[in-house]
Design a protein around this motif. Structure first.
Motif, PDB file in Angstrom:
ATOM      1  N   SER A 255     -33.556  21.501   2.201  1.00 15.91           N
ATOM      2  CA  SER A 255     -34.564  21.013   1.261  1.00 15.91           C
ATOM      3  C   SER A 255     -35.790  20.561   2.045  1.00 15.91           C
ATOM      4  O   SER A 255     -35.767  20.434   3.273  1.00 15.91           O
ATOM      5  N   ASP A 256     -36.878  20.317   1.322  1.00 12.83           N
ATOM      6  CA  ASP A 256     -38.107  19.874   1.982  1.00 12.83           C
ATOM      7  C   ASP A 256     -37.894  18.548   2.713  1.00 12.83           C
ATOM      8  O   ASP A 256     -38.363  18.370   3.847  1.00 12.83           O
ATOM      9  N   SER A 257     -37.197  17.609   2.086  1.00 14.43           N
ATOM     10  CA  SER A 257     -36.967  16.314   2.721  1.00 14.43           C
ATOM     11  C   SER A 257     -36.072  16.460   3.954  1.00 14.43           C
ATOM     12  O   SER A 257     -36.269  15.769   4.965  1.00 14.43           O
ATOM     13  N   ASP A 258     -35.103  17.374   3.892  1.00 18.00           N
ATOM     14  CA  ASP A 258     -34.242  17.602   5.053  1.00 18.00           C
ATOM     15  C   ASP A 258     -35.044  18.192   6.212  1.00 18.00           C
ATOM     16  O   ASP A 258     -34.829  17.850   7.382  1.00 18.00           O
ATOM     17  N   MET A 259     -35.978  19.080   5.902  1.00 24.12           N
ATOM     18  CA  MET A 259     -36.808  19.661   6.961  1.00 24.12           C
ATOM     19  C   MET A 259     -37.696  18.610   7.606  1.00 24.12           C
ATOM     20  O   MET A 259     -37.943  18.652   8.822  1.00 24.12           O
ATOM     21  N   VAL A 260     -38.148  17.629   6.816  1.00 23.00           N
ATOM     22  CA  VAL A 260     -38.961  16.548   7.370  1.00 23.00           C
ATOM     23  C   VAL A 260     -38.139  15.741   8.368  1.00 23.00           C
ATOM     24  O   VAL A 260     -38.605  15.432   9.470  1.00 23.00           O
ATOM     25  N   HIS A 261     -36.921  15.394   8.005  1.00 25.01           N
ATOM     26  CA  HIS A 261     -36.049  14.667   8.926  1.00 25.01           C
ATOM     27  C   HIS A 261     -35.783  15.493  10.190  1.00 25.01           C
ATOM     28  O   HIS A 261     -35.788  14.966  11.306  1.00 25.01           O
ATOM     29  N   ALA A 262     -35.553  16.796  10.000  1.00 26.45           N
ATOM     30  CA  ALA A 262     -35.205  17.652  11.131  1.00 26.45           C
ATOM     31  C   ALA A 262     -36.391  17.849  12.076  1.00 26.45           C
ATOM     32  O   ALA A 262     -36.223  17.826  13.302  1.00 26.45           O
ATOM     33  N   THR A 263     -37.563  18.007  11.522  1.00 26.33           N
ATOM     34  CA  THR A 263     -38.738  18.280  12.366  1.00 26.33           C
ATOM     35  C   THR A 263     -39.389  16.999  12.883  1.00 26.33           C
ATOM     36  O   THR A 263     -39.564  16.825  14.095  1.00 26.33           O
ATOM     37  N   SER A 264     -39.723  16.093  11.995  1.00 20.82           N
ATOM     38  CA  SER A 264     -40.479  14.903  12.390  1.00 20.82           C
ATOM     39  C   SER A 264     -39.643  13.932  13.209  1.00 20.82           C
ATOM     40  O   SER A 264     -40.138  13.321  14.159  1.00 20.82           O
ATOM     41  N   ASN A 265     -38.399  13.760  12.847  1.00 20.07           N
ATOM     42  CA  ASN A 265     -37.555  12.769  13.530  1.00 20.07           C
ATOM     43  C   ASN A 265     -36.766  13.341  14.699  1.00 20.07           C
ATOM     44  O   ASN A 265     -36.578  12.657  15.713  1.00 20.07           O
ATOM     45  N   LEU A 266     -36.298  14.570  14.552  1.00 19.41           N
ATOM     46  CA  LEU A 266     -35.379  15.118  15.559  1.00 19.41           C
ATOM     47  C   LEU A 266     -35.966  16.261  16.376  1.00 19.41           C
ATOM     48  O   LEU A 266     -35.319  16.731  17.320  1.00 19.41           O
ATOM     49  N   GLY A 267     -37.152  16.726  16.024  1.00 26.54           N
ATOM     50  CA  GLY A 267     -37.821  17.738  16.839  1.00 26.54           C
ATOM     51  C   GLY A 267     -37.288  19.145  16.698  1.00 26.54           C
ATOM     52  O   GLY A 267     -37.475  19.979  17.590  1.00 26.54           O
ATOM     53  N   TYR A 268     -36.622  19.450  15.604  1.00 25.14           N
ATOM     54  CA  TYR A 268     -36.124  20.801  15.380  1.00 25.14           C
ATOM     55  C   TYR A 268     -37.232  21.711  14.858  1.00 25.14           C
ATOM     56  O   TYR A 268     -38.178  21.268  14.188  1.00 25.14           O
TER      57      TYR A 268
ATOM     58  N   ALA B 113     -31.235  11.582  11.798  1.00 25.23           N
ATOM     59  CA  ALA B 113     -29.842  12.033  11.691  1.00 25.23           C
ATOM     60  C   ALA B 113     -29.183  11.473  10.440  1.00 25.23           C
ATOM     61  O   ALA B 113     -28.504  12.202   9.693  1.00 25.23           O
ATOM     62  N   GLN B 114     -29.392  10.187  10.188  1.00 26.53           N
ATOM     63  CA  GLN B 114     -28.800   9.574   9.002  1.00 26.53           C
ATOM     64  C   GLN B 114     -29.394  10.135   7.723  1.00 26.53           C
ATOM     65  O   GLN B 114     -28.697  10.252   6.711  1.00 26.53           O
ATOM     66  N   GLY B 115     -30.670  10.517   7.770  1.00 21.74           N
ATOM     67  CA  GLY B 115     -31.280  11.154   6.599  1.00 21.74           C
ATOM     68  C   GLY B 115     -30.652  12.497   6.277  1.00 21.74           C
ATOM     69  O   GLY B 115     -30.693  12.951   5.129  1.00 21.74           O
ATOM     70  N   LEU B 116     -30.048  13.125   7.291  1.00 25.77           N
ATOM     71  CA  LEU B 116     -29.350  14.403   7.099  1.00 25.77           C
ATOM     72  C   LEU B 116     -27.857  14.206   6.825  1.00 25.77           C
ATOM     73  O   LEU B 116     -27.101  15.170   6.780  1.00 25.77           O
ATOM     74  N   GLY B 117     -27.464  12.933   6.638  1.00 31.21           N
ATOM     75  CA  GLY B 117     -26.061  12.653   6.332  1.00 31.21           C
ATOM     76  C   GLY B 117     -25.164  12.660   7.546  1.00 31.21           C
ATOM     77  O   GLY B 117     -23.950  12.860   7.430  1.00 31.21           O
TER      78      GLY B 117
END
Length: 270
Positions: A140-153, A182-186
């Motif tokens: 989802s869009d929110s998951d991509m934000v966590h993955a890119t902005s927080n974790l650098g994916y 990471a926690q935002g991605l469960g």
């Protein structure tokens, strides 16, 4: 002679008795009364000790209201845990499980292998971070934000687990914003350390403390090799080239065939 040859049986004594005559018969009578001089003093209490329900005046130990039977309780044999403790519940916080990846080998494979080879089960293997193993395009869009902005994916790094440098760190070594991502991605700490990091970010002392050394030893690792960065030959083998016991050990470190072979997530299960 004046004395008869035989003593007549009469009621009167002879003229010259040898002892003072007595009015009592010479034969002892058996009576129910004791003699005047007793050899042993009589006792008021019977000689055998009676059995009573009353306790003695002095007890060897204080009485207790608890039974004397020792109860077997499930107390641990050691003070140290064999597996890493967590304050998180062992339940995935991912709500959408319909888009789970096609390969979910760790849960089934680990439980069967541990029964076959005697390895202790690592509970973290059954709690899979499902969102992490979705294809990038399914996030989802929110998951991509966590993955890119927080974790650098990015797309490439996400679809190829193990290529993003953040995965080389244990959860507690992450920066705060990375933990939030990471926690935002469960993904909680146990999920991250097993399924993402595979305990590569641990010191060997921690690996032994938490009980993971049995798995690493089977794969050829030792404390010396770990500390010196000397990789065993199993690191250069494909999954099917490992022995069945080595596969069982790897499964307890949250590896499965596709992850071990460094396959891209869209190719899993093919």
């Amino acid at each position: 002679t004046k004395q008869p040859t035989q003593n007549p049986v009469t009621d009167s004594p002879s003229p010259q008795p040898f002892a003072e005559p007595s009015s009592q018969p010479t034969i002892a009578l058996i009576t129910s009364t004791p003699t005047r001089n007793l050899s042993v003093a009589p006792s008021k209490t019977p000689t055998p000790e009676p059995l009573t329900i009353s306790p003695t005046k002095t007890t060897t130990s204080p009485p207790s209201s608890q039974p004397s039977i020792v109860l077997i309780t499930p107390e641990p044999s050691t003070k140290q845990p064999t597996l890493k403790p967590s304050n998180q519940q062992r339940v995935s916080r991912v709500d959408d499980t319909t888009n789970a990846p096609s390969s979910t080998a760790p849960a089934t494979e680990s439980s069967l292998s541990t029964e076959l080879y005697g390895f202790l089960i690592n509970p973290a293997t059954t709690n899979i971070p499902l969102k992490r193993f979705l294809e990038w395009s399914l996030l989802s869009d929110s998951d991509m934000v966590h993955a890119t902005s927080n974790l650098g994916y990015d797309r490439k790094g996400w679809n190829k687990p193990g290529t993003n440098g953040v995965e080389a760190w244990s959860f507690h070594d992450l920066y705060e914003n990375e933990m939030v991502g990471a926690q935002g991605l469960g993904i909680d700490d146990e999920m991250w350390d097993c399924h993402i990091n595979h305990y590569d970010g641990y010191w060997w002392e921690d690996i032994e403390y938490y009980g993971y050394a049995q798995y690493f030893n089977e794969l050829g690792w030792s404390a010396e090799a770990w500390d010196n960065g000397e990789h065993p030959e199993t690191e250069d083998l494909y999954w099917d080239e490992l022995t069945s016991k080595q596969q069982a050990a790897a499964a307890q470190l949250c590896w499965h065939r596709d992850l071990w072979n460094e396959e891209s997530i869209p190719m899993w299960g093919e």
